[in-house]
Design a protein around this motif. Sequence first.
Motif, short mmCIF file in Angstrom:
data_model
loop_
_atom_site.label_atom_id
_atom_site.label_comp_id
_atom_site.label_asym_id
_atom_site.label_seq_id
_atom_site.Cartn_x
_atom_site.Cartn_y
_atom_site.Cartn_z
N HIS B 10 0.82 -1.22 0.00
CA HIS B 10 0.00 0.00 0.00
C HIS B 10 0.85 1.26 0.00
O HIS B 10 0.54 2.23 0.70
CB HIS B 10 -0.94 0.02 1.22
N HIS B 12 2.23 4.73 -0.56
CA HIS B 12 1.66 6.00 -0.99
C HIS B 12 2.74 7.05 -0.89
O HIS B 12 3.32 7.28 0.17
CB HIS B 12 0.47 6.37 -0.10
N GLU B 22 0.41 5.52 -5.72
CA GLU B 22 -0.83 5.41 -4.96
C GLU B 22 -1.16 3.95 -4.67
O GLU B 22 -1.33 3.16 -5.59
CB GLU B 22 -1.95 6.08 -5.75
N ASP B 23 -1.19 3.62 -3.39
CA ASP B 23 -1.62 2.31 -2.95
C ASP B 23 -0.95 1.19 -3.77
O ASP B 23 -1.61 0.33 -4.32
CB ASP B 23 -3.15 2.20 -3.06
N LEU B 24 0.36 1.25 -3.82
CA LEU B 24 1.09 0.33 -4.69
C LEU B 24 1.58 -0.90 -3.93
O LEU B 24 2.14 -0.78 -2.84
CB LEU B 24 2.28 1.07 -5.31
N HIS B 217 0.33 3.81 -10.69
CA HIS B 217 -0.32 2.51 -10.51
C HIS B 217 0.38 1.45 -11.34
O HIS B 217 0.94 1.75 -12.39
CB HIS B 217 -1.78 2.56 -10.98
#
Lengths: 224, 246
Positions: B10, B12, B22-24, B217
């Motif tokens: 996650h 960020h 973002e939320d990787l 992303h």
Amino acid sequence: MRSLGLDVLFKGKNFLRLLGGLWVAVRISLISVVISIALGLVMGMLMTGKNRVLKAVFRVYLEIVRIMPQMVLLFVVYFGTTRVFGWDLSPEASAIAVFSFWGTAEMGDLVRGALIGIPRIQYESAEALGMTTAQVYLQVILPQAVRRLIPLSINLITRMIKTTSLVMMIGMVEVLKVAQQIIEANRKASPNAAFGLFAVVLLMYFAICWPISRLASYLEKRWA
Amino acid sequence: MDNALLRIEHLHKAYGPHVVLEDLDLTVDRGEVVVVIGPSGCGKSTLLRCVNALEDIQGGRVLLDGESVSRQAKDVARLRQKIGMVFQSYDLFPHKTILENVLLAPMKVQKRPRAEAEAEAMELLDRVGLADRRDDYPRQLSGGQKQRVAIVRALIMHPEILLLDEITAALDPEMVHEVLQVVLGLAKSGSTMLIVTHEMAFARAIADRVVFLEGGHIVEESREPKAFFDKPATERARQFLRTFEY
């Protein structure tokens, strides 16, 4: 050709007195340079830091030092502050105070320049190797900064030595003042001494400053 | 058994209002070579920098061997020893010789005896064909040679994972090959690597897994690099790969 007035140079202890005066000039510069380098390092590091108020204060300080003639500073400190604050400053202490005030500003700016001239990636690649902040500075950043600094600070030393001729204005007997005294004392017997003695003073400054300035350019080339 | 060496959860990352990652989520297994590709500004370099805690992160975590890597961690310097990194720009220390560059971290950080570290340094330099340059300064080397030294400097720390951040992007074309050969050799010997690159042929040759990143992303991920490069599943990846054709 008329006499160059060099006969006076070796009369009595005149030559030794001149050398003594030269030592006064060199001593004031050396003490001031050591103080300037120490304080300048701190100031330069703070100037690359994050504190904006501190940075603004240092900028104003640097501008003041650059704009004010050193002689005016000497007068302010020696004749002015001694009256207003009632303290007892010797001419030498005043001179060292003024020269350090000047030198710290200049060194601070040189240190700042040397530090910001080192690319961000140098810090990062050192960190990426697992070095602590202290190791990053000691092993990687400062050695590079010092290499850039040494030639520049040596030039500052020679400028200081030359500027010490001003301290006779606050009553210090340094090399130029000694020469003047000798010339005055021999005005009748050797009226041309002004040429010979001032020329010798010039050569003395040269003998001190030239090797220093050669060293600076040698180091500059070697570490380029 | 869990074979994951690096686990990004996650993640960020933002610079002010500008969100980069973002939320990787991304995992790299032991011995795996993961190649991250994507358009400029997609956050792939930032991703590597976050793994090594060169950037503050705004959310999520990076785990190496189960240990959290972050700028705030007191032992970040110890964890970084397990992570080798090579940057795009030549980042050797200019005031030290090639050998000193390689020896600095093992001797100062790992406190290894000089004789032992030097023996390994020479062996590694020899492997990249630069043993005879040991006493030269970085400015005397070409870009490709400097990058090979930078790889050696990372390897001598025995990192568990190697991060390569566009290491050939600043090189002249004829030097790209010599550097990538070294990396291919490392992959064959089983090194774990997370690689960001613009060299698609190289990515195809070396990757166990390809990750296509765009806009912070992961758009597409493939364990079949050859299939990915021939026929990517997503339209975005297809468009991106087309920009490399003429």
